[in-house]
Write an enzyme that holds these catalytic residues in place. Structure first.
Site, PDB file in Angstrom:
ATOM      1  N   GLY A 182     -12.331  10.281 -20.729  1.00 59.81           N
ATOM      2  CA  GLY A 182     -12.647   9.128 -21.575  1.00 59.81           C
ATOM      3  C   GLY A 182     -11.818   9.216 -22.848  1.00 59.81           C
ATOM      4  O   GLY A 182     -10.807   9.921 -22.906  1.00 59.81           O
ATOM      5  N   GLU A 187     -21.881  -5.011 -37.184  1.00 60.42           N
ATOM      6  CA  GLU A 187     -22.993  -4.559 -36.342  1.00 60.42           C
ATOM      7  C   GLU A 187     -24.102  -3.992 -37.218  1.00 60.42           C
ATOM      8  O   GLU A 187     -23.894  -3.769 -38.417  1.00 60.42           O
ATOM      9  CB  GLU A 187     -22.493  -3.523 -35.318  1.00 60.42           C
ATOM     10  CG  GLU A 187     -21.562  -4.169 -34.290  1.00 60.42           C
ATOM     11  CD  GLU A 187     -20.972  -3.194 -33.293  1.00 60.42           C
ATOM     12  OE1 GLU A 187     -21.372  -2.032 -33.262  1.00 60.42           O
ATOM     13  OE2 GLU A 187     -20.087  -3.621 -32.543  1.00 60.42           O
ATOM     14  N   HIS A 230     -30.400   1.423 -26.739  1.00 62.40           N
ATOM     15  CA  HIS A 230     -29.779   0.191 -27.235  1.00 62.40           C
ATOM     16  C   HIS A 230     -30.822  -0.908 -27.118  1.00 62.40           C
ATOM     17  O   HIS A 230     -31.470  -1.038 -26.081  1.00 62.40           O
ATOM     18  CB  HIS A 230     -28.537  -0.140 -26.411  1.00 62.40           C
ATOM     19  CG  HIS A 230     -27.665  -1.162 -27.076  1.00 62.40           C
ATOM     20  ND1 HIS A 230     -28.045  -2.476 -27.196  1.00 62.40           N
ATOM     21  CD2 HIS A 230     -26.451  -1.056 -27.669  1.00 62.40           C
ATOM     22  CE1 HIS A 230     -27.092  -3.137 -27.837  1.00 62.40           C
ATOM     23  NE2 HIS A 230     -26.107  -2.302 -28.129  1.00 62.40           N
ATOM     24  N   ARG A 286     -30.393   0.597 -35.358  1.00 59.39           N
ATOM     25  CA  ARG A 286     -30.733   0.409 -33.951  1.00 59.39           C
ATOM     26  C   ARG A 286     -32.103   0.960 -33.559  1.00 59.39           C
ATOM     27  O   ARG A 286     -32.808   0.377 -32.739  1.00 59.39           O
ATOM     28  CB  ARG A 286     -29.660   1.138 -33.144  1.00 59.39           C
ATOM     29  CG  ARG A 286     -29.401   0.524 -31.849  1.00 59.39           C
ATOM     30  CD  ARG A 286     -28.192   1.164 -31.250  1.00 59.39           C
ATOM     31  NE  ARG A 286     -27.030   0.334 -31.456  1.00 59.39           N
ATOM     32  CZ  ARG A 286     -25.850   0.621 -30.938  1.00 59.39           C
ATOM     33  NH1 ARG A 286     -25.686   1.710 -30.228  1.00 59.39           N
ATOM     34  NH2 ARG A 286     -24.829  -0.176 -31.127  1.00 59.39           N
ATOM     35  N   HIS A 330     -29.018   4.699 -24.125  1.00 58.16           N
ATOM     36  CA  HIS A 330     -27.633   4.305 -24.395  1.00 58.16           C
ATOM     37  C   HIS A 330     -26.735   5.458 -24.825  1.00 58.16           C
ATOM     38  O   HIS A 330     -25.637   5.607 -24.330  1.00 58.16           O
ATOM     39  CB  HIS A 330     -27.674   3.240 -25.492  1.00 58.16           C
ATOM     40  CG  HIS A 330     -26.357   2.649 -25.853  1.00 58.16           C
ATOM     41  ND1 HIS A 330     -25.578   1.970 -24.951  1.00 58.16           N
ATOM     42  CD2 HIS A 330     -25.685   2.614 -27.042  1.00 58.16           C
ATOM     43  CE1 HIS A 330     -24.485   1.537 -25.550  1.00 58.16           C
ATOM     44  NE2 HIS A 330     -24.510   1.929 -26.803  1.00 58.16           N
ATOM     45  N   ARG A 365     -27.447   7.316 -34.471  1.00 59.77           N
ATOM     46  CA  ARG A 365     -26.032   6.946 -34.632  1.00 59.77           C
ATOM     47  C   ARG A 365     -25.884   5.510 -35.124  1.00 59.77           C
ATOM     48  O   ARG A 365     -26.535   4.596 -34.632  1.00 59.77           O
ATOM     49  CB  ARG A 365     -25.309   7.083 -33.287  1.00 59.77           C
ATOM     50  CG  ARG A 365     -23.892   6.586 -33.301  1.00 59.77           C
ATOM     51  CD  ARG A 365     -23.273   6.706 -31.935  1.00 59.77           C
ATOM     52  NE  ARG A 365     -23.891   5.810 -30.996  1.00 59.77           N
ATOM     53  CZ  ARG A 365     -23.320   4.681 -30.559  1.00 59.77           C
ATOM     54  NH1 ARG A 365     -22.137   4.322 -31.004  1.00 59.77           N
ATOM     55  NH2 ARG A 365     -23.938   3.922 -29.686  1.00 59.77           N
TER      56      ARG A 365
HETATM   57  P1  FAD Z   1     -16.754   9.182 -21.509  1.00 55.80           P
HETATM   58  O1  FAD Z   1     -15.931   8.024 -21.906  1.00 55.80           O
HETATM   59  O2  FAD Z   1     -18.071   8.910 -20.932  1.00 55.80           O
HETATM   60  O3  FAD Z   1     -15.906  10.032 -20.464  1.00 55.80           O
HETATM   61  C1  FAD Z   1     -16.526  11.082 -19.748  1.00 55.80           C
HETATM   62  C2  FAD Z   1     -15.531  11.629 -18.756  1.00 55.80           C
HETATM   63  O4  FAD Z   1     -16.022  12.870 -18.287  1.00 55.80           O
HETATM   64  C3  FAD Z   1     -15.310  10.773 -17.517  1.00 55.80           C
HETATM   65  O5  FAD Z   1     -13.938  10.780 -17.221  1.00 55.80           O
HETATM   66  C4  FAD Z   1     -16.079  11.508 -16.417  1.00 55.80           C
HETATM   67  O6  FAD Z   1     -15.529  11.370 -15.134  1.00 55.80           O
HETATM   68  C5  FAD Z   1     -15.899  12.937 -16.880  1.00 55.80           C
HETATM   69  N1  FAD Z   1     -16.917  13.870 -16.389  1.00 55.80           N
HETATM   70  C6  FAD Z   1     -18.245  13.892 -16.634  1.00 55.80           C
HETATM   71  N2  FAD Z   1     -18.825  14.942 -16.020  1.00 55.80           N
HETATM   72  C7  FAD Z   1     -17.836  15.594 -15.357  1.00 55.80           C
HETATM   73  C8  FAD Z   1     -17.788  16.736 -14.529  1.00 55.80           C
HETATM   74  N3  FAD Z   1     -18.878  17.441 -14.223  1.00 55.80           N
HETATM   75  N4  FAD Z   1     -16.591  17.104 -14.011  1.00 55.80           N
HETATM   76  C9  FAD Z   1     -15.468  16.401 -14.271  1.00 55.80           C
HETATM   77  N5  FAD Z   1     -15.446  15.312 -15.062  1.00 55.80           N
HETATM   78  C10 FAD Z   1     -16.614  14.919 -15.597  1.00 55.80           C
HETATM   79  N6  FAD Z   1     -19.489   3.258 -28.735  1.00 55.80           N
HETATM   80  C11 FAD Z   1     -18.851   2.683 -29.765  1.00 55.80           C
HETATM   81  O7  FAD Z   1     -18.441   3.374 -30.701  1.00 55.80           O
HETATM   82  N7  FAD Z   1     -18.626   1.342 -29.766  1.00 55.80           N
HETATM   83  C12 FAD Z   1     -19.044   0.526 -28.767  1.00 55.80           C
HETATM   84  O8  FAD Z   1     -18.809  -0.667 -28.797  1.00 55.80           O
HETATM   85  C13 FAD Z   1     -19.753   1.107 -27.685  1.00 55.80           C
HETATM   86  N8  FAD Z   1     -20.227   0.345 -26.673  1.00 55.80           N
HETATM   87  C14 FAD Z   1     -20.800   0.942 -25.594  1.00 55.80           C
HETATM   88  C15 FAD Z   1     -21.198   0.164 -24.521  1.00 55.80           C
HETATM   89  C16 FAD Z   1     -21.715   0.760 -23.381  1.00 55.80           C
HETATM   90  C17 FAD Z   1     -22.159  -0.091 -22.222  1.00 55.80           C
HETATM   91  C18 FAD Z   1     -21.835   2.167 -23.323  1.00 55.80           C
HETATM   92  C19 FAD Z   1     -22.366   2.825 -22.092  1.00 55.80           C
HETATM   93  C20 FAD Z   1     -21.462   2.941 -24.407  1.00 55.80           C
HETATM   94  C21 FAD Z   1     -20.951   2.343 -25.546  1.00 55.80           C
HETATM   95  N9  FAD Z   1     -20.565   3.106 -26.648  1.00 55.80           N
HETATM   96  C22 FAD Z   1     -19.932   2.510 -27.700  1.00 55.80           C
HETATM   97  C23 FAD Z   1     -20.612   4.562 -26.599  1.00 55.80           C
HETATM   98  C24 FAD Z   1     -19.207   5.080 -26.276  1.00 55.80           C
HETATM   99  O9  FAD Z   1     -18.608   4.214 -25.344  1.00 55.80           O
HETATM  100  C25 FAD Z   1     -19.250   6.484 -25.708  1.00 55.80           C
HETATM  101  O10 FAD Z   1     -20.021   7.307 -26.525  1.00 55.80           O
HETATM  102  C26 FAD Z   1     -17.841   7.074 -25.656  1.00 55.80           C
HETATM  103  O11 FAD Z   1     -16.988   6.198 -24.978  1.00 55.80           O
HETATM  104  C27 FAD Z   1     -17.876   8.426 -24.978  1.00 55.80           C
HETATM  105  O12 FAD Z   1     -16.561   8.837 -24.775  1.00 55.80           O
HETATM  106  P2  FAD Z   1     -16.295  10.267 -24.174  1.00 55.80           P
HETATM  107  O13 FAD Z   1     -14.819  10.414 -24.089  1.00 55.80           O
HETATM  108  O14 FAD Z   1     -17.063  11.275 -24.913  1.00 55.80           O
HETATM  109  O15 FAD Z   1     -16.951  10.205 -22.709  1.00 55.80           O
HETATM  110  C1  SIN Z   2     -22.541  -2.582 -28.715  1.00 50.85           C
HETATM  111  O1  SIN Z   2     -21.524  -3.247 -28.517  1.00 50.85           O
HETATM  112  O2  SIN Z   2     -23.628  -3.062 -29.046  1.00 50.85           O
HETATM  113  C2  SIN Z   2     -22.461  -1.119 -28.540  1.00 50.85           C
HETATM  114  C3  SIN Z   2     -21.995  -0.528 -29.783  1.00 50.85           C
HETATM  115  C4  SIN Z   2     -22.279   0.939 -29.807  1.00 50.85           C
HETATM  116  O3  SIN Z   2     -22.982   1.466 -28.948  1.00 50.85           O
HETATM  117  O4  SIN Z   2     -21.802   1.574 -30.740  1.00 50.85           O
END
Ligand code: FAD
Ligand code: SIN
Length: 541
Positions: free
Chosen positions: A17, A124, A246, A292, A353, A388
């Site tokens: 991610g 927001e 959320h 939130r 969320h 958060r």
């Molecule tokens: P992720 O993007 O979740 O990536 C995790 C990665 O780890 C994936 O590639 C997965 O395959 C891998 N993985 C997991 N377990 C394993 C394993 N055992 N072995 C190998 N690979 C594994 N935040 C904001 O700041 N703004 C927003 O507008 C916002 N909107 C959101 C809307 C939604 C619907 C959701 C669900 C979340 C939102 N968030 C938002 C929160 C934010 O998107 C996440 O907190 C953030 O993207 C997490 O990023 P990350 O890189 O930590 O993990």
């Molecule tokens: C949203 O778009 O409401 C998600 C934003 C966030 O989780 O930070």
């Protein structure tokens, strides 16, 4: 189940991610990088982010204001140094995303294309200024597009999709020295091979754990694997009682996890009861734009008071063209379920969320295990405290991916001897397919009991009941399937059970209510004796 030759690289990144890819793209300047993703590359929480990334961008805004808003939302538990550092480094991390090709939405002024002031800034809950950069309402998808393309263009990065990490390779995990992480055992889901992936620095970037709850905005990958693996290996985890709900997920039997962004409320959407009464002013002077936790608890309380399955969110008083242009994805999604955002209110419910706690790190992403780093949702830096602030998580992941690299580069450059020999994974006994139903049953039990007993409102009795049941499920996992049914479902089930237990134990430890943690038996916010993270650690070296 077969074993394959081990893989080695300087850096291993578990997760693709925003946190993992930001780290990997930097690390490719310093050595070879392996990125593991447990499903396809695009399946990450990041890809679903709608609202955007919060950062001080306008001349009308200030770091002090963003810091103040973050501290206020965090209800006294934020680490001030983490807040200051991450917020002050935010604009540079956002500029890097732009340099890597992310196209954020611009204001239609006809002004010069490269002016920073030209970006449209959303608002927001909890933010006192407009400061959320976004790509319409598909911000995460655009960031993932840019980062996966940038990673694919770097020959030093090898991405292994459908490789699910099982356990960290930790030297001397129970006692004595040296103690360090040298990679991971991973299951290749397409070939059923278990590989040892060896590295000098491992970045844990596995995201959140929304799947631990029955209703969640998160995609299926979010099963808390990183927290569970790190805890088993002896790392300190913290603040897991603070799971964020959320306030607004679309309520429809066929709409799995369809988020209705907080940005709608930022543009004036109002929460209403079925008779059209707005209720948020009764809960907070900022009404729909309150933090939130307050909005989610208010909805939960109105639903319980009136015996409702959902409440309504109404943006139909805004111009229809504006709604379609600003929220094209949400507009289309709602329409596909029979709701027209431009014409009337839509039904919404809160859903799990975001995991505010996680693997405890310092401000360079170091965990308590040498050579193991963590960034993004899996990590607990101290930025979010007890709650958060919206859109601060993409920000934290982008900043901490960069900072984690700076620290990991040093340890890779310093050499530090050869990794020890780790044994091959014991393949165990043959798979018995009739046991599949026990796995699905255990999944459902955990998710339902977490929803009912460890949700938005908790009590001592509910937490005790939850713990007893989770302990039983954990025992069953270990005695019935773990050693003879190793596939992605069992790996995730084991991790879910561990995370559920850690959330419950953290919640039982905090005998007060604060931020996202609300316990009816301890409804008041406690004194200074509670102003510290809730830390759990299996063993420390
Ligand atoms: P992720 O993007 O979740 O990536 C995790 C990665 O780890 C994936 O590639 C997965 O395959 C891998 N993985 C997991 N377990 C394993 C394993 N055992 N072995 C190998 N690979 C594994 N935040 C904001 O700041 N703004 C927003 O507008 C916002 N909107 C959101 C809307 C939604 C619907 C959701 C669900 C979340 C939102 N968030 C938002 C929160 C934010 O998107 C996440 O907190 C953030 O993207 C997490 O990023 P990350 O890189 O930590 O993990
Ligand atoms: C949203 O778009 O409401 C998600 C934003 C966030 O989780 O930070």
């Amino acid at each position: 189940m077969r074993h394959n030759a081990q893989l080695s690289s300087d850096f291993l990144v578990i997760g693709g991610g925003i946190a993992g890819l930001t780290f990997a793209i930097k690390a490719a300047e310093a050595g070879t990088v392996t990125v593991l993703t447990k499903a396809g590359s695009s399946e990450a929480n990041t890809a679903y982010a709608q609202g955007g990334i919060a950062s001080v961008w306008s001349v009308h805004d200030s770091f002090e204001s963003h810091i103040e808003d973050t501290l206020r939302a965090g209800a006294g538990l934020c680490d001030r140094a983490a807040v200051e550092t991450i917020i002050r480094e935010g604009p540079e991390a956002v500029r890097e995303l732009i340099r890597l090709g992310t196209r954020f939405t611009r204001v239609e002024t006809g002004g010069p294309d490269d002016s920073e002031q030209e970006y449209d800034l959303g608002r927001e809950g909890g933010h006192s200024h407009r400061r959320v950069l976004h790509a319409q309402d598909l911000t995460g998808r655009e960031i993932m597009r840019a980062l996966t393309e940038a990673a694919a263009a770097r020959p030093n990065i090898r991405t292994l999709e459908n490789h699910i990490a099982i356990n960290l390779l930790v030297e001397n995990p129970t006692a004595g020295k040296p103690y360090a992480c040298w990679g991971v055992y991973a299951l290749d889901r397409s070939t059923h091979e278990i590989r040892k992936v060896i590295s000098r620095a491992t970045m844990l970037a596995t995201g959140g754990a929304g799947k631990v709850y029955l209703y969640t905005t998160n995609p299926d990958i979010a099963s808390g694997d990183g927290v569970a693996m790190a805890y088993r290996a002896g790392a300190a985890v913290a603040n897991l009682e603070f799971y964020q709900f959320h306030p607004t997920c679309l309520y429809h039997p066929a709409a799995k996890s369809f988020l209705i962004s907080e940005a709608l409320r930022g543009e004036g959407a109002i929460l209403k009861l079925p008779d059209g009464t707005a209720f948020m002013k009764r809960y907070h002077p900022d009404a729909e734009l309150a933090p939130r936790d307050i909005v989610a608890r208010a909805i939960d309380s109105e639903m319980k008071r009136h015996g409702l399955d959902f409440v309504y969110l109404d943006l139909s008083h805004r111009d229809a063209d504006f709604i379609r242009r600003r929220f094209p994805n949400i507009f289309k999604g709602c329409l596909s379920f029979g709701y027209d955002l431009t014409k009337g209110p839509i039904p919404v419910v809160p859903a799990a969320h975001y995991m505010c706690g996680g693997v405890q790190t310092d401000l360079d992403g170091r965990t308590s295990i040498p050579r193991l780093y963590a960034a993004g949702e899996v990590a607990m830096t101290g930025l979010h405290g007890a709650n958060r602030l919206a859109s601060n998580s993409l920000l934290e992941a982008a900043v901490m991916g960069r900072r984690g690299f700076a620290a990991a580069r040093e340890i890779v450059a310093s050499g530090g001897g050869a990794p020890p020999e780790f044994p091959e994974w014991d393949p165990g006994r043959a798979i018995r397919s009739e046991e599949r139903v026990m796995i699905t049953q255990s999944w459902d039990e955990i998710r339902r009991l977490m929803w009912n007993y460890v949700g938005i409102v908790r009590s001592d009795q509910r937490l005790e009941r939850a713990l007893r049941r989770i302990e039983l499920i954990k025992e069953e996992i270990h005695s019935y399937y773990w050693d003879h049914l190793l596939d992605a479902d069992t790996i995730e089930l084991r991790n879910l059970a561990t995370v559920a237990e850690l959330v419950v134990r953290s919640a039982m430890t905090r005998r007060e209510s604060r931020g996202l943690h609300y316990n009816i038996d301890h409804p008041e916010t406690g004194g200074p004796e509670w102003v510290h993270p809730t830390v759990l650690q299996k063993f420390a070296q």
